[in-house]
Design a protein around this motif. Structure first.
Motif, PDB file in Angstrom:
ATOM      1  N   VAL B 263       0.851  -1.205   0.000  1.00  0.00           N
ATOM      2  CA  VAL B 263       0.000   0.000   0.000  1.00  0.00           C
ATOM      3  C   VAL B 263       0.887   1.255   0.000  1.00  0.00           C
ATOM      4  CG1 VAL B 263      -1.668   1.358   1.344  1.00  0.00           C
ATOM      5  CG2 VAL B 263      -1.988  -1.111   1.090  1.00  0.00           C
ATOM      6  N   ALA B 264       1.921   1.249   0.837  1.00  0.00           N
ATOM      7  CA  ALA B 264       2.843   2.396   0.868  1.00  0.00           C
ATOM      8  C   ALA B 264       3.489   2.592  -0.508  1.00  0.00           C
ATOM      9  CB  ALA B 264       3.910   2.187   1.946  1.00  0.00           C
ATOM     10  N   ASP B 265       3.882   1.495  -1.141  1.00  0.00           N
ATOM     11  CA  ASP B 265       4.487   1.588  -2.482  1.00  0.00           C
ATOM     12  C   ASP B 265       3.504   2.197  -3.479  1.00  0.00           C
ATOM     13  OD1 ASP B 265       6.782   0.464  -1.491  1.00  0.00           O
ATOM     14  OD2 ASP B 265       6.386  -1.545  -2.285  1.00  0.00           O
ATOM     15  N   GLN B 266       2.260   1.755  -3.408  1.00  0.00           N
ATOM     16  CA  GLN B 266       1.256   2.277  -4.347  1.00  0.00           C
ATOM     17  C   GLN B 266       1.034   3.774  -4.129  1.00  0.00           C
ATOM     18  OE1 GLN B 266      -1.001   0.293  -6.677  1.00  0.00           O
ATOM     19  NE2 GLN B 266       0.749  -1.068  -6.520  1.00  0.00           N
ATOM     20  N   LEU B 267       1.195   4.208  -2.868  1.00  0.00           N
ATOM     21  CA  LEU B 267       0.990   5.628  -2.548  1.00  0.00           C
ATOM     22  C   LEU B 267       2.288   6.439  -2.672  1.00  0.00           C
ATOM     23  CD1 LEU B 267      -1.225   5.137   0.634  1.00  0.00           C
ATOM     24  CD2 LEU B 267      -1.999   6.067  -1.544  1.00  0.00           C
ATOM     25  N   ASP B 268       3.383   5.783  -3.080  1.00  0.00           N
ATOM     26  CA  ASP B 268       4.704   6.416  -3.147  1.00  0.00           C
ATOM     27  C   ASP B 268       5.142   6.986  -1.803  1.00  0.00           C
ATOM     28  OD1 ASP B 268       5.383   5.925  -5.829  1.00  0.00           O
ATOM     29  OD2 ASP B 268       4.009   7.514  -6.468  1.00  0.00           O
ATOM     30  N   LEU B 269       4.774   6.295  -0.719  1.00  0.00           N
ATOM     31  CA  LEU B 269       5.209   6.709   0.621  1.00  0.00           C
ATOM     32  C   LEU B 269       6.347   5.803   1.081  1.00  0.00           C
ATOM     33  CD1 LEU B 269       1.916   7.219   2.688  1.00  0.00           C
ATOM     34  CD2 LEU B 269       3.478   8.992   1.886  1.00  0.00           C
ATOM     35  N   PRO B 270       7.406   6.401   1.659  1.00  0.00           N
ATOM     36  CA  PRO B 270       8.467   5.543   2.205  1.00  0.00           C
ATOM     37  C   PRO B 270       7.917   4.652   3.325  1.00  0.00           C
ATOM     38  CG  PRO B 270       8.911   7.896   2.638  1.00  0.00           C
ATOM     39  CD  PRO B 270       7.648   7.827   1.850  1.00  0.00           C
ATOM     40  N   HIS B 271       8.477   3.453   3.448  1.00  0.00           N
ATOM     41  CA  HIS B 271       7.959   2.493   4.436  1.00  0.00           C
ATOM     42  C   HIS B 271       8.087   3.005   5.866  1.00  0.00           C
ATOM     43  CE1 HIS B 271       8.370  -1.151   1.496  1.00  0.00           C
ATOM     44  NE2 HIS B 271       7.570  -0.208   1.070  1.00  0.00           N
ATOM     45  N   ASP B 272       9.015   3.957   6.105  1.00  0.00           N
ATOM     46  CA  ASP B 272       9.175   4.429   7.486  1.00  0.00           C
ATOM     47  C   ASP B 272       8.012   5.331   7.926  1.00  0.00           C
ATOM     48  OD1 ASP B 272       9.737   6.820   6.230  1.00  0.00           O
ATOM     49  OD2 ASP B 272      11.849   6.889   6.835  1.00  0.00           O
ATOM     50  N   ARG B 273       7.087   5.620   7.028  1.00  0.00           N
ATOM     51  CA  ARG B 273       5.894   6.368   7.465  1.00  0.00           C
ATOM     52  C   ARG B 273       4.776   5.422   7.943  1.00  0.00           C
ATOM     53  NH1 ARG B 273       5.326  11.622   3.694  1.00  0.00           N
ATOM     54  NH2 ARG B 273       7.560  11.932   3.383  1.00  0.00           N
ATOM     55  N   LEU B 274       4.989   4.132   7.779  1.00  0.00           N
ATOM     56  CA  LEU B 274       3.979   3.165   8.223  1.00  0.00           C
ATOM     57  C   LEU B 274       4.072   2.967   9.730  1.00  0.00           C
ATOM     58  CD1 LEU B 274       4.513   0.408   5.511  1.00  0.00           C
ATOM     59  CD2 LEU B 274       2.417   1.759   5.798  1.00  0.00           C
ATOM     60  N   VAL B 275       2.935   2.914  10.373  1.00  0.00           N
ATOM     61  CA  VAL B 275       2.893   2.482  11.768  1.00  0.00           C
ATOM     62  C   VAL B 275       2.701   0.961  11.763  1.00  0.00           C
ATOM     63  CG1 VAL B 275       1.489   2.490  13.869  1.00  0.00           C
ATOM     64  CG2 VAL B 275       2.112   4.652  12.764  1.00  0.00           C
ATOM     65  N   ILE B 276       3.641   0.265  12.395  1.00  0.00           N
ATOM     66  CA  ILE B 276       3.605  -1.205  12.405  1.00  0.00           C
ATOM     67  C   ILE B 276       3.402  -1.691  13.837  1.00  0.00           C
ATOM     68  CG2 ILE B 276       4.881  -3.328  11.880  1.00  0.00           C
ATOM     69  CD1 ILE B 276       4.240  -1.651   9.388  1.00  0.00           C
ATOM     70  N   HIS B 277       2.393  -2.488  14.040  1.00  0.00           N
ATOM     71  CA  HIS B 277       2.139  -3.070  15.362  1.00  0.00           C
ATOM     72  C   HIS B 277       1.932  -4.575  15.254  1.00  0.00           C
ATOM     73  CE1 HIS B 277      -0.529  -3.199  19.199  1.00  0.00           C
ATOM     74  NE2 HIS B 277       0.727  -3.207  19.543  1.00  0.00           N
ATOM     75  N   LEU B 278       1.682  -5.048  14.029  1.00  0.00           N
ATOM     76  CA  LEU B 278       1.315  -6.458  13.840  1.00  0.00           C
ATOM     77  C   LEU B 278       2.425  -7.416  14.222  1.00  0.00           C
ATOM     78  CD1 LEU B 278       2.818  -7.567  11.046  1.00  0.00           C
ATOM     79  CD2 LEU B 278       1.084  -6.180   9.965  1.00  0.00           C
ATOM     80  N   ASP B 279       3.684  -6.957  14.201  1.00  0.00           N
ATOM     81  CA  ASP B 279       4.762  -7.866  14.572  1.00  0.00           C
ATOM     82  C   ASP B 279       4.562  -8.405  15.990  1.00  0.00           C
ATOM     83  OD1 ASP B 279       5.179  -5.181  15.350  1.00  0.00           O
ATOM     84  OD2 ASP B 279       7.312  -5.531  15.709  1.00  0.00           O
ATOM     85  N   GLN B 280       3.957  -7.585  16.857  1.00  0.00           N
ATOM     86  CA  GLN B 280       3.776  -7.985  18.265  1.00  0.00           C
ATOM     87  C   GLN B 280       2.420  -8.609  18.559  1.00  0.00           C
ATOM     88  OE1 GLN B 280       4.840  -4.553  20.806  1.00  0.00           O
ATOM     89  NE2 GLN B 280       5.897  -3.773  19.024  1.00  0.00           N
ATOM     90  N   VAL B 281       1.415  -8.295  17.739  1.00  0.00           N
ATOM     91  CA  VAL B 281       0.045  -8.701  18.095  1.00  0.00           C
ATOM     92  C   VAL B 281      -0.709  -9.430  16.992  1.00  0.00           C
ATOM     93  CG1 VAL B 281      -0.191  -6.837  19.781  1.00  0.00           C
ATOM     94  CG2 VAL B 281      -0.957  -6.457  17.431  1.00  0.00           C
ATOM     95  N   GLY B 282      -0.114  -9.538  15.799  1.00  0.00           N
ATOM     96  CA  GLY B 282      -0.825 -10.169  14.689  1.00  0.00           C
ATOM     97  C   GLY B 282      -1.957  -9.289  14.185  1.00  0.00           C
ATOM     98  N   ASN B 283      -2.874  -9.944  13.483  1.00  0.00           N
ATOM     99  CA  ASN B 283      -4.049  -9.256  12.944  1.00  0.00           C
ATOM    100  C   ASN B 283      -5.170  -9.375  13.967  1.00  0.00           C
ATOM    101  OD1 ASN B 283      -6.432  -8.578  11.625  1.00  0.00           O
ATOM    102  ND2 ASN B 283      -5.919  -9.645   9.722  1.00  0.00           N
TER     103      ASN B 283
END
Lengths: 83, 332
Positions: B263-283
């Motif tokens: 999604v970030a790629d499609q929006l031309d946003l660098p990945h560091d603008r993503l908030v990531i929480h799934l690594d700790q809690v899953g979906n």
């Protein structure tokens, strides 16, 4: 004209190299995508990048893990020609 | 113009953690397989007897405490896993929060559920129907996952997140932007629990046991999710008068790291603008966006003034997105 010299094939080769680190010499029409460590999700990822770059709709649900580069090319080419 | 403003935030995860290695010990999978395909390292799951309402109450109570108020006039709960098929779970959540008598109802749009609930709640605030609404996303999703389904067991987790909305003016930090929503019923079978509803009850014979569990056509979901989450985010950003590159933090439904990257790629946003929480809690389905916001607020990943876009895709199929400027919120 052979598949490998077409602009669409070149574009596929570029994306596989830049985004997935797959060397150009491994990208042949008969290459099975899973054999170059492209899992079924990677196939969709490639299609989504192509879709954005070429501005076409690609039916990603038609791609299976056992597909070859030629299958992917065919799908993209149909989309490009139909657009 | 009267608008809903976020004034409190809360999150809660059940204490029991299941690591990838623990899953690998009982299923044909491995830590590496799960991490490379999903980005998930661990997930929290409910213990025996723990209900969705309890998760919602914990997160809701924290959101109230964060705002420093207990004066709420409505509770909206997004969940795919209500305590019972009937009635809604929200009234029990309201009761346990000391809000008996207040209107309370459930919203079901699976992984887009929180954005549907947020749209409903902020609309009711903007219309003057309510002055302060508690919006909760809560899931005991592990209870509908087939324990033998290595894909689903690896992906889904339990938890709850909540936002407290109050009436205010647009232009205030934390004002919930226009919410764009969509659905496509032709994709019903993509993400489903087939049994347990009228479709089963009106059949001469019950459905198979496998139909009692959650089923997802993962590959197809991946393509639709990236496309719809991207389109919805673009619409919401446009409605806010922003350009895509103005987004400081993209908080996507935490389904899969590769979906968020795409999604970030499609929006031309660098990945560091993503908030990531799934690594700790899953979906965590309807809980994923408020939990990610809560975690990001607590860790400083979200700061006051950040321009934030929220986007999600889920069963139905459903999708949605909105924008807001992040307010100063206390984490408790």
């Amino acid at each position: 004209m052979s598949i490998t010299t077409s602009p669409v094939f070149q574009r596929i080769t570029e994306i596989l190299d830049q985004k997935f680190g797959i060397a150009g010499e491994d990208v042949k029409p008969e290459t099975v995508l899973e054999d170059v460590e492209l899992d079924s999700l990677a196939l969709i990822e490639v299609a989504l990048v192509l879709q954005k770059q070429l501005g076409v709709q690609i039916r990603t649900e038609d791609l299976s893990g056992s597909a070859t580069i030629a299958d992917l090319y065919e799908l993209v080419n149909v989309a490009v020609e139909g657009s | 113009m009267r608008r809903a403003i976020i004034e409190g935030i809360g999150g809660w995860l059940p204490p029991r953690v299941v690591t990838n290695d623990e899953l690998a010990a009982r299923l044909d999978t491995s830590d590496e397989w799960i991490r490379t395909r999903t980005g998930i390292r661990a997930r929290h799951v409910v213990s025996d007897g723990m209900l969705t309402s309890q998760l919602a109450v914990q997160a809701g109570a924290k959101a109230l405490k964060s705002a420093g108020t207990d004066d709420v006039d409505m509770v909206v709960l997004a969940t795919t896993t209500p305590d019972r098929p009937c009635p809604a779970t929200a009234p029990e959540v309201a009761r346990q929060l000391g809000l008996t008598g207040r209107p309370a109802f459930d919203v079901m749009a699976v992984c887009t559920g929180f954005l549907y609930a947020l749209a409903t709640a902020s609309g009711l605030v903007a219309a003057g129907t309510a002055d302060r609404v508690l919006v909760v996303g809560a899931e005991a999703f592990s209870t509908i996952v087939d324990p033998g389904d290595r894909s689903a067991a690896a992906v889904f987790g339990d938890g709850a997140g909540a936002l407290l909305l109050r009436a205010g003016d647009d232009g205030e930090p934390g004002a919930v932007g226009p919410v764009t929503l969509g659905s496509d019923g032709a994709l019903t079978d993509l993400i489903t629990v087939r049994a347990g509803g009228v479709e089963e009850r009106t059949r001469p014979r019950p459905m198979d046991d496998a139909d009692r569990y959650f089923a997802m056509r993962g590959r197809e979901v991946f393509g639709h999710a990236v496309t719809r989450m991207t389109q919805a985010a673009l619409t919401a950003v446009d409605q806010a008068g922003w350009r895509p590159e103005d987004v400081d933090r993209l908080v996507g439904h935490q389904a899969n790291l590769r979906i968020l990257h795409a999604v970030a790629d499609q929006l031309d946003l660098p990945h560091d603008r993503l908030v990531i929480h799934l690594d700790q809690v899953g979906n965590t389905a309807a809980a994923s966006i408020p939990l990610a916001l809560w975690h990001a607020n607590a860790t400083g990943r979200l700061r006051p003034g950040d321009r934030v876009a929220l986007t999600a895709f889920g069963g139905g199929a459903t999708w949605g997105a909105t924008t807001l400027t992040w307010p100063a919120l206390t984490t408790v």
